[in-house]
Design a protein around this motif. Structure first.
Motif, PDB file in Angstrom:
ATOM      1  N   ALA A   1       4.616  -5.815  -0.110  1.00 45.54           N
ATOM      2  CA  ALA A   1       3.412  -5.111  -0.534  1.00 45.54           C
ATOM      3  C   ALA A   1       3.388  -4.960  -2.046  1.00 45.54           C
ATOM      4  O   ALA A   1       2.349  -4.997  -2.677  1.00 45.54           O
TER       5      ALA A   1
ATOM      6  N   GLU B   1      -0.930   0.211   3.384  1.00 43.97           N
ATOM      7  CA  GLU B   1      -1.867   1.182   2.827  1.00 43.97           C
ATOM      8  C   GLU B   1      -1.330   2.603   2.989  1.00 43.97           C
ATOM      9  O   GLU B   1      -1.412   3.420   2.060  1.00 43.97           O
TER      10      GLU B   1
ATOM     11  N   ALA C   1       3.654   5.140   7.849  1.00 42.72           N
ATOM     12  CA  ALA C   1       3.851   3.751   7.416  1.00 42.72           C
ATOM     13  C   ALA C   1       4.997   3.116   8.187  1.00 42.72           C
ATOM     14  O   ALA C   1       4.897   1.969   8.654  1.00 42.72           O
TER      15      ALA C   1
ATOM     16  N   SER D   1       1.381   3.130   0.396  1.00 43.13           N
ATOM     17  CA  SER D   1       0.850   3.339  -0.954  1.00 43.13           C
ATOM     18  C   SER D   1       0.256   4.737  -1.112  1.00 43.13           C
ATOM     19  O   SER D   1       0.224   5.277  -2.218  1.00 43.13           O
ATOM     20  N   ASP D   2      -0.182   5.342   0.000  1.00 36.87           N
ATOM     21  CA  ASP D   2      -0.732   6.695  -0.030  1.00 36.87           C
ATOM     22  C   ASP D   2       0.347   7.761   0.097  1.00 36.87           C
ATOM     23  O   ASP D   2       0.049   8.964   0.094  1.00 36.87           O
TER      24      ASP D   2
ATOM     25  N   HIS E   1      -1.031  -4.440   7.361  1.00 39.06           N
ATOM     26  CA  HIS E   1      -1.914  -3.971   6.296  1.00 39.06           C
ATOM     27  C   HIS E   1      -2.106  -2.459   6.372  1.00 39.06           C
ATOM     28  O   HIS E   1      -2.170  -1.782   5.328  1.00 39.06           O
ATOM     29  N   GLU E   2      -2.203  -1.931   7.586  1.00 33.75           N
ATOM     30  CA  GLU E   2      -2.311  -0.483   7.738  1.00 33.75           C
ATOM     31  C   GLU E   2      -1.063   0.202   7.193  1.00 33.75           C
ATOM     32  O   GLU E   2      -1.149   1.230   6.482  1.00 33.75           O
TER      33      GLU E   2
END
Length: 276
Positions: free
Chosen positions: A127, A150, A160, A153-154, A146-147
């Motif tokens: 990522a 994301e 995750a 990253s949050d 992809h989920e």
């Protein structure tokens, strides 16, 4: 490289991309202690190169040269004189310099204990480098991946981790999901879990050089140096030009006092990083 062999300033700059300014400041601070050759030219040892490469990694992470030197000065002033600075792990955590040793993780600037930071040598997280393996994976696995990226990253790390596991369960050959999840586990200090994950990964995808490299990093973090060497060796078998695997192998062999092995891997690393 032998114990008596040394590298010139321009050789080190070419190999590592370290600026002369950073090198000069590290010499002035006593962090590297090159010999003087003909014409008073600086000649650097293997241990000097290890320290300089660490400084370079911090500079690439956006740490200003002055802050790098200040952090290392503080580290040296508080470190036991009989302890080798090359035996610890130094890296960037945001705008700070972080240290990892047997006592835990702490900030080199002011000694405060830290929770998370990138290990050195860092594992490769897909990522972060925006790269996906060419091997096709199922749409379900890709959606979960992809989920997960994301969510990571949050800062929603538990969610995750769950999503990465879903991606792996959906497609056991999904290299990138293994890479990201393993780095996430290492970032959270769960090195044994990362080792177990990568162990499963290299069985599922035996030709994945990057998986073996990351397994080596996780094993280093778990302080299993001999096993880490085996993982780096397998990585090199699969991809002989994997420069960082050679460098990490050289560094471990040097730490273990296995000079000739360190020589071989470091010279290979140097060859791979020569200008074309």
């Amino acid at each position: 490289m032998t114990r008596g062999e040394r590298y010139r300033m321009r050789d080190v700059q070419r190999m590592l991309g370290v600026s002369r300014t950073v090198i000069s400041r590290l010499i002035a601070g006593g962090f590297v202690q090159p010999e003087r050759g003909r014409g008073r030219e600086h000649l650097f040892s293997f241990r000097d190169v290890v320290m300089l490469r660490t400084a370079h990694s911090l500079r690439k992470a956006g740490i200003p040269p002055r802050k790098i030197v200040r952090a290392l000065e503080n580290l040296r002033s508080t470190w036991s004189p009989d302890r080798d600075l090359t035996s610890i792990r130094i890296s960037a955590m945001g705008a700070d310099v972080a240290v990892h040793d047997s006592a835990g993780r702490w900030a080199a600037d002011f000694g405060q204990l830290l929770i998370d930071f990138e290990p050195v040598p860092a594992c490769v997280n897909v990522a972060r480098i925006a790269r996906l393996e060419a091997t096709p994976v199922s749409n379900t696995a890709l959606d979960d991946f992809h989920e997960a990226a994301e969510l990571e990253s949050d800062g929603r790390l538990d969610a995750a981790e769950t999503a990465y596991w879903r991606a792996i369960y959906a497609d056991r050959s999904f290299v990138d999901a293994y890479l990201n999840l393993g780095c996430l586990l290492c970032d959270r200090g769960r090195y044994d879990d990362a080792v177990s994950l990568y162990g499963d990964a290299v069985l599922a995808v035996p030709g994945g050089a990057l998986l073996h490299f990351n397994l080596g990093v996780a094993l280093e973090d778990a302080e299993r140096l001999a096993d880490a060497l085996d993982a780096y060796r397998r990585c090199i078998d699969l991809q002989p030009d994997f420069a960082d695997a050679h460098f990490n192998s050289a560094r471990i062999h040097e730490e273990l006092g296995e000079t000739q092995h360190a020589i071989r891997h470091f010279n290979r690393y140097r060859t791979l990083n020569k200008d074309p």
